[in-house]
Design a protein around this motif. Sequence first.
Motif, PDB file in Angstrom:
ATOM      1  N   VAL A 295       0.857  -1.189   0.000  1.00 36.02           N
ATOM      2  CA  VAL A 295       0.000   0.000   0.000  1.00 36.02           C
ATOM      3  C   VAL A 295       0.892   1.237   0.000  1.00 36.02           C
ATOM      4  O   VAL A 295       1.550   1.532   0.991  1.00 36.02           O
ATOM      5  N   PRO A 296       0.960   1.977  -1.134  1.00 42.09           N
ATOM      6  CA  PRO A 296       1.732   3.222  -1.125  1.00 42.09           C
ATOM      7  C   PRO A 296       1.008   4.278  -0.300  1.00 42.09           C
ATOM      8  O   PRO A 296      -0.220   4.351  -0.330  1.00 42.09           O
ATOM      9  N   GLN A 297       1.779   5.065   0.414  1.00 46.12           N
ATOM     10  CA  GLN A 297       1.159   6.129   1.208  1.00 46.12           C
ATOM     11  C   GLN A 297       1.934   7.433   1.067  1.00 46.12           C
ATOM     12  O   GLN A 297       3.163   7.442   1.165  1.00 46.12           O
ATOM     13  N   GLY A 298       1.204   8.524   0.818  1.00 48.10           N
ATOM     14  CA  GLY A 298       1.808   9.862   0.790  1.00 48.10           C
ATOM     15  C   GLY A 298       1.563  10.534   2.129  1.00 48.10           C
ATOM     16  O   GLY A 298       1.977  10.050   3.178  1.00 48.10           O
ATOM     17  N   GLY A 299       0.823  11.648   2.086  1.00 49.15           N
ATOM     18  CA  GLY A 299       0.546  12.390   3.320  1.00 49.15           C
ATOM     19  C   GLY A 299      -0.633  11.847   4.109  1.00 49.15           C
ATOM     20  O   GLY A 299      -0.970  12.377   5.159  1.00 49.15           O
ATOM     21  N   ASN A 300      -1.271  10.815   3.588  1.00 50.11           N
ATOM     22  CA  ASN A 300      -2.443  10.199   4.229  1.00 50.11           C
ATOM     23  C   ASN A 300      -3.555  11.222   4.479  1.00 50.11           C
ATOM     24  O   ASN A 300      -4.185  11.209   5.537  1.00 50.11           O
ATOM     25  N   THR A 301      -3.768  12.100   3.517  1.00 45.57           N
ATOM     26  CA  THR A 301      -4.891  13.045   3.616  1.00 45.57           C
ATOM     27  C   THR A 301      -6.034  12.657   2.681  1.00 45.57           C
ATOM     28  O   THR A 301      -7.050  13.350   2.622  1.00 45.57           O
ATOM     29  N   GLY A 302      -5.852  11.585   1.933  1.00 46.76           N
ATOM     30  CA  GLY A 302      -6.882  11.125   0.999  1.00 46.76           C
ATOM     31  C   GLY A 302      -8.142  10.775   1.777  1.00 46.76           C
ATOM     32  O   GLY A 302      -8.073  10.364   2.947  1.00 46.76           O
ATOM     33  N   LEU A 303      -9.289  10.926   1.121  1.00 55.09           N
ATOM     34  CA  LEU A 303     -10.546  10.804   1.849  1.00 55.09           C
ATOM     35  C   LEU A 303     -11.317   9.530   1.488  1.00 55.09           C
ATOM     36  O   LEU A 303     -12.460   9.384   1.891  1.00 55.09           O
TER      37      LEU A 303
HETATM   38  C1  LIG Z   1      -8.956  19.323   4.418  1.00 54.83           C
HETATM   39  C2  LIG Z   1      -8.834  18.565   3.116  1.00 54.83           C
HETATM   40  C3  LIG Z   1      -9.125  19.218   1.927  1.00 54.83           C
HETATM   41  C4  LIG Z   1      -8.982  18.535   0.717  1.00 54.83           C
HETATM   42  N1  LIG Z   1      -9.259  19.210  -0.429  1.00 54.83           N
HETATM   43  C5  LIG Z   1      -9.098  18.578  -1.601  1.00 54.83           C
HETATM   44  C6  LIG Z   1      -9.348  19.275  -2.822  1.00 54.83           C
HETATM   45  O1  LIG Z   1      -9.721  20.440  -2.841  1.00 54.83           O
HETATM   46  N2  LIG Z   1      -9.142  18.589  -3.975  1.00 54.83           N
HETATM   47  C7  LIG Z   1      -8.729  17.287  -3.995  1.00 54.83           C
HETATM   48  O2  LIG Z   1      -8.555  16.723  -5.069  1.00 54.83           O
HETATM   49  N3  LIG Z   1      -8.523  16.610  -2.854  1.00 54.83           N
HETATM   50  C8  LIG Z   1      -8.693  17.213  -1.665  1.00 54.83           C
HETATM   51  N4  LIG Z   1      -8.471  16.526  -0.518  1.00 54.83           N
HETATM   52  C9  LIG Z   1      -8.101  15.104  -0.559  1.00 54.83           C
HETATM   53  C10 LIG Z   1      -6.580  14.843  -0.471  1.00 54.83           C
HETATM   54  O3  LIG Z   1      -5.897  15.878   0.135  1.00 54.83           O
HETATM   55  C11 LIG Z   1      -6.011  14.605  -1.835  1.00 54.83           C
HETATM   56  O4  LIG Z   1      -6.591  13.430  -2.319  1.00 54.83           O
HETATM   57  C12 LIG Z   1      -4.484  14.467  -1.890  1.00 54.83           C
HETATM   58  O5  LIG Z   1      -4.114  14.530  -3.263  1.00 54.83           O
HETATM   59  C13 LIG Z   1      -3.946  13.184  -1.301  1.00 54.83           C
HETATM   60  O6  LIG Z   1      -2.521  13.282  -1.176  1.00 54.83           O
HETATM   61  P1  LIG Z   1      -1.745  12.432  -0.059  1.00 54.83           P
HETATM   62  O7  LIG Z   1      -0.294  12.643  -0.245  1.00 54.83           O
HETATM   63  O8  LIG Z   1      -2.281  12.741   1.285  1.00 54.83           O
HETATM   64  O9  LIG Z   1      -2.123  10.959  -0.491  1.00 54.83           O
HETATM   65  P2  LIG Z   1      -2.534   9.715   0.404  1.00 54.83           P
HETATM   66  O10 LIG Z   1      -3.786  10.018   1.152  1.00 54.83           O
HETATM   67  O11 LIG Z   1      -1.395   9.258   1.203  1.00 54.83           O
HETATM   68  O12 LIG Z   1      -2.842   8.643  -0.733  1.00 54.83           O
HETATM   69  C14 LIG Z   1      -3.937   8.792  -1.609  1.00 54.83           C
HETATM   70  C15 LIG Z   1      -3.910   7.650  -2.631  1.00 54.83           C
HETATM   71  O13 LIG Z   1      -2.759   7.759  -3.460  1.00 54.83           O
HETATM   72  C16 LIG Z   1      -1.906   6.620  -3.320  1.00 54.83           C
HETATM   73  N5  LIG Z   1      -0.534   7.129  -3.305  1.00 54.83           N
HETATM   74  C17 LIG Z   1      -0.003   8.064  -2.488  1.00 54.83           C
HETATM   75  N6  LIG Z   1       1.261   8.331  -2.844  1.00 54.83           N
HETATM   76  C18 LIG Z   1       1.552   7.527  -3.903  1.00 54.83           C
HETATM   77  C19 LIG Z   1       2.694   7.342  -4.730  1.00 54.83           C
HETATM   78  N7  LIG Z   1       3.804   8.051  -4.556  1.00 54.83           N
HETATM   79  N8  LIG Z   1       2.627   6.426  -5.716  1.00 54.83           N
HETATM   80  C20 LIG Z   1       1.496   5.707  -5.926  1.00 54.83           C
HETATM   81  N9  LIG Z   1       0.396   5.849  -5.181  1.00 54.83           N
HETATM   82  C21 LIG Z   1       0.414   6.755  -4.193  1.00 54.83           C
HETATM   83  C22 LIG Z   1      -2.347   5.938  -2.047  1.00 54.83           C
HETATM   84  O14 LIG Z   1      -2.098   4.556  -2.093  1.00 54.83           O
HETATM   85  C23 LIG Z   1      -3.824   6.272  -2.016  1.00 54.83           C
HETATM   86  O15 LIG Z   1      -4.530   5.370  -2.825  1.00 54.83           O
HETATM   87  C24 LIG Z   1      -8.591  17.179   0.712  1.00 54.83           C
HETATM   88  C25 LIG Z   1      -8.314  16.530   1.913  1.00 54.83           C
HETATM   89  C26 LIG Z   1      -8.437  17.213   3.105  1.00 54.83           C
HETATM   90  C27 LIG Z   1      -8.112  16.489   4.365  1.00 54.83           C
END
Ligand SMILES: Cc1cc2nc3c(=O)[nH]c(=O)nc-3n(C[C@H](O)[C@H](O)[C@H](O)COP(=O)(O)OP(=O)(O)OC[C@H]3O[C@@H](n4cnc5c(N)ncnc54)[C@H](O)[C@@H]3O)c2cc1C
Length: 474
Positions: free
Chosen positions: A72-80
């Motif tokens: 399971v790849p993870q970035g900032g874990n902000t995905g919803l």
């Molecule tokens: C307050 C808030 C506001 C938000 N607003 C928006 C918005 O306006 N627009 C929007 O689109 N989203 C929004 N989001 C959702 C979220 O922030 C986005 O989806 C963001 O792009 C996820 O990035 P992350 O690094 O946290 O990914 P994660 O949550 O860690 O991962 C998301 C997905 O991507 C995969 N992944 C992560 N990194 C990699 C990598 N390097 N290679 C392959 N797969 C990977 C994971 O396996 C998972 O399936 C919001 C979330 C919050 C909490």
Amino acid sequence: MSVPAVPDAILDRIKAIVGPGGYLEEAVDLAPYVCELRGRFHGRTPLLARPKSAEDVAAIVTICAENRIPIVPQGGNTGLMGGAIPHEDGAELLLSLARLNQVRAVDPANDTLTVEAGCVLADVQAVAAAADRLFPLSLAAEGSCQIGGNISTNAGGINVLRYGNARELVLGLEVVLPDGRLWDGLRELRKDNTGYDLKQLFIGGEGTLGVITAAVLRLFPRPRDVQTAFVAVGDVAAACDLLAGLRRRSGGRVDAFELISAATLELVLRHIPGCIDPLAGQHPWYVLAALSTSAEGETLRPALEDTLARAHDSGGIRDAVIAESMAQARDLWRLRESIPEAERYDGASIKHDVAVPISRIVEFMSRAEAAVRTELPGVRPVAFGHLGDGNIHFNLGLPPGLAVEAFRAREERLNRIVHDIAAELDGSISAEHGLGRIKRKSIRRYKPAVEIELMRRVKRALDPDGIMNPGKLI
Ligand SMILES: Cc1cc2nc3c(=O)[nH]c(=O)nc-3n(C[C@H](O)[C@H](O)[C@H](O)COP(=O)(O)OP(=O)(O)OC[C@H]3O[C@@H](n4cnc5c(N)ncnc54)[C@H](O)[C@@H]3O)c2cc1C
């Protein structure tokens, strides 16, 4: 059926690759990484690996591929959508990209930036600004989400109207494939007509086809003048008219156009200290709009004032305020960006992230609102979102007096109602958050069978053993 645990010998090989400090394995340390932001999913993993280079990612994936260990790849874990959280069986390796956070190249002449996947979005924006450029992807989670996560979810945010989604902002990718091979697709070209555009498979792929380790991003001229307005309108149709007027008058230079319902603003004012309604009186709908120009010496203030004055004279808008300073603009944006937090304080809610063509938003709103109120009297629609992209977060707050469990029991039915209306209007049931675990099954109802079949074939072709983020997206 019991799931085989990952053998210690394999975990030891992975630990040896990342070295001391490159992994976590104690439950207390893993806790923040196996829990989704909204608390909907609590997973388990024997190991969180934190490699520092693409080569280390490739070595880890190779070991997992040979032994069929899911990743399971993870970035900032902000995905919803639960996409970055391992399943509860504890059989999946969690692969954090956080330590792959180098800026590999800044090329102002080519207007590109090459960064590793673990760079935090706000840091990427700052690197672009330091080169007198704009990287326009911007969303409320930008202080913790990573560019790899943004690309994997094809993130949208507030500037899609002018600059597009992540999909439009990426020129090249470096990806570790499910068999462990490293694909160097870090092209810096705006034109490359040499066959299938493979990077687009990984963009929005939610980690199901490979691990993104680096990307070439497009940069834009930095805005010199930004005008921000908060506007009260009588209905959604008036908001759509205002959008059209601003685009026309500014020559398409509207960066953001956000819709906020009265109920949503009330939630923010009630729950978020320091947030103040900048307008007098109460109004059914509000719009937060931003226009910008990067031309030296130019301002879009007259275009904004003129459009608002005309709309006011024709009865299209009720009241408006234009930010006089950066601080005021920030306060206005705080009203919009605090909405998810205010919703969290407010208690249980059922979330919908739909898109319809802008020309059908008015119909979507009126049909969806009537339908959910009929289905569940007392339900509180909390509607807001990126109107300029046709993307509405049509969330539903707990009706007064209803127990949370009883509300949750109605979730599937309410989802079906809202999603069916979006689909009937040629819309999407997931405009920007992706499918993850939450919408993985429901999407089958809305996409043509042939499209689902093609997606499955792509998955099988790239990941025949299904080790890349299984049980997500497809
Ligand atoms: C307050 C808030 C506001 C938000 N607003 C928006 C918005 O306006 N627009 C929007 O689109 N989203 C929004 N989001 C959702 C979220 O922030 C986005 O989806 C963001 O792009 C996820 O990035 P992350 O690094 O946290 O990914 P994660 O949550 O860690 O991962 C998301 C997905 O991507 C995969 N992944 C992560 N990194 C990699 C990598 N390097 N290679 C392959 N797969 C990977 C994971 O396996 C998972 O399936 C919001 C979330 C919050 C909490």
